[in-house]
Design a protein around this motif. Structure first.
Motif, PDB file in Angstrom:
ATOM      1  N   THR A  71      -1.833   3.574  -4.997  1.00 37.65           N
ATOM      2  CA  THR A  71      -2.978   3.630  -3.784  1.00 37.65           C
ATOM      3  C   THR A  71      -3.727   4.901  -3.958  1.00 37.65           C
ATOM      4  O   THR A  71      -5.091   4.879  -3.619  1.00 37.65           O
ATOM      5  N   ARG A 127      -7.907   0.715   6.634  1.00 30.15           N
ATOM      6  CA  ARG A 127      -8.237   1.300   5.245  1.00 30.15           C
ATOM      7  C   ARG A 127      -9.399   0.727   4.570  1.00 30.15           C
ATOM      8  O   ARG A 127      -9.825  -0.407   4.951  1.00 30.15           O
ATOM      9  N   ASP A 165      -4.974  -1.381  -6.655  1.00 30.61           N
ATOM     10  CA  ASP A 165      -4.436  -2.420  -5.742  1.00 30.61           C
ATOM     11  C   ASP A 165      -3.202  -3.103  -6.024  1.00 30.61           C
ATOM     12  O   ASP A 165      -3.158  -3.986  -6.936  1.00 30.61           O
ATOM     13  N   SER A 185       0.694  -1.219  -0.136  1.00 29.85           N
ATOM     14  CA  SER A 185       0.229  -0.124  -0.110  1.00 29.85           C
ATOM     15  C   SER A 185       0.874   1.317  -0.116  1.00 29.85           C
ATOM     16  O   SER A 185       0.460   2.301  -0.241  1.00 29.85           O
TER      17      SER A 185
END
Lengths: 245, 245
Positions: B33, B220, B38, A17
């Motif tokens: 991100t 998240r 992803d 991420s």
């Protein structure tokens, strides 16, 4: 004889991420190079069971040694130990020796040895423990796979205790020549030298500094005399190039 | 709907030998991100044709987008473009538009446009060029694969020009709560919350500071209201924990 090979599997959403910048890959690469083990591949996968199992099985079948980092703590997203057990097709449960280590540690610190912390004593059948002098919760070795924590201080301590158990190769020697010319000026001669010395790895790593191009030419191999010879040939060749405009 | 997926393939012996610390993975992870793509996997392989082709074919079959870095310069160890052509089963040769770009650039700088530099105009059939405002030699896109330079300033410029062409997803939101307690103290409640909010990713990233353990809990997801709710629940729970001894 070719050097032993290794791969690394980094497990963690936080790397993918962009939240955390991985520090373990660079450390491990340097440590393996020192003892003549060729790190051939690194994979970074997320905290996903199928992804971890598939990557682990691919890597352990291909390379002599696999080192993993991350995912062995007490929280719900720490699934590495279970995935390793699944990859090897063995059972996993809390093991007495690991539990005893942790229990003694938490008793000494006055912290509760609760269910979450007991999870860190889950060890796949047939594994041996890797000592963790930093925070006690052990890593483990099973087959050719060494499972380590992701926290850099712990990872580094575990690497230090595992490396002496691995079969090393001829230590890799290297010399670097900085050349303040664009790569395109030296590519021809580098290619010729690479062909003439197939046992050496000759890499060119370009950079830009103060608006000018240059390259670090790195000559790596196990034969120091050959490396010396290439470095001399490179230096001599550089003298024959026309000055940069 | 799930977000689009991506993988990265880092090509270069210098990363695996520990000589260079990769900087591109962390940059790309952050940029993807931001736009809701992803990043699911990263592989680092050496300058080896079979390894590059195999990794590229595995990744492009699995993920929506693949971004490569490294190995597109003028030297003998720059084999990425040829490997990409081999992976796609297409021809590769010097292409006029790429050659013209490079020729004009080297003429303007007074450097020789020699055979080594012409190699940087080798583009697989059917690819489109990716602009390189830093050092001109282009990257290229073929199918779902975007091939970029490894030098960080060039890689970053190429990422900036490719990202707007990708289909993004719902931007990923995140909030972080620093908890000055060992992970083992909070693992139970984190697991319960993770079960209750399956659409969110709840990660715990432990640290050690001044001899005390703590963790950054990162929540998240794409639903800001859910994240707010979890953060409130976490904060409330922390108040109920006994003080650390």
């Amino acid at each position: 004889m070719a050097n032993p090979t290794a791969a690394m599997l980094v497990i963690g959403d936080e790397i993918l991420s962009g939240r955390t910048r991985d520090a373990n890959m660079h450390f491990l690469a340097q440590e393996l190079t020192k003892v003549g083990i060729d790190l051939r591949e690194v994979r970074v996968v997320s905290d996903d069971r199928d992804a971890i199992v598939a990557a682990l099985n691919a890597l352990r079948a291909t390379y002599d040694t696999v080192i993993t980092s991350g995912g062995i703590g007490p929280t719900h997203d720490d699934i590495t130990a279970d995935c390793v057990a699944a990859a090897f097709g063995v059972k996993i449960d809390i093991r007495d020796d690991a539990r005893d280590l942790l229990q003694a540690y938490y008793e000494s610190t006055g912290k509760e040895f609760n269910d979450a912390r007991k999870r860190m004593a889950r060890i796949p059948d047939g594994a041996t423990l890797i000592e963790n002098p930093v925070s006690i919760a052990p890593g483990f070795t099973i087959g050719n796979v060494h499972v380590m924590a992701g926290v850099p201080s712990v990872f580094q301590a575990m690497v230090a205790s595992v490396i002496p158990t691995l079969t090393g190769g001829a230590p890799m020697l290297s010399q670097t020549l900085r050349i303040d010319r664009g790569e395109g000026d030296i590519a021809g001669v580098l290619g010729e030298i690479a062909n003439a010395f197939p046992d050496l790895s000759i890499g060119s790593y370009p950079f830009q500094q103060n608006g000018a191009y240059g390259s670090n030419v790195v000559v790596r191999g196990t034969d120091g005399a050959q490396i010396d010879e290439v470095m001399k040939r490179l230096s001599d060749t550089m003298l024959t190039l026309p000055d940069p405009e």
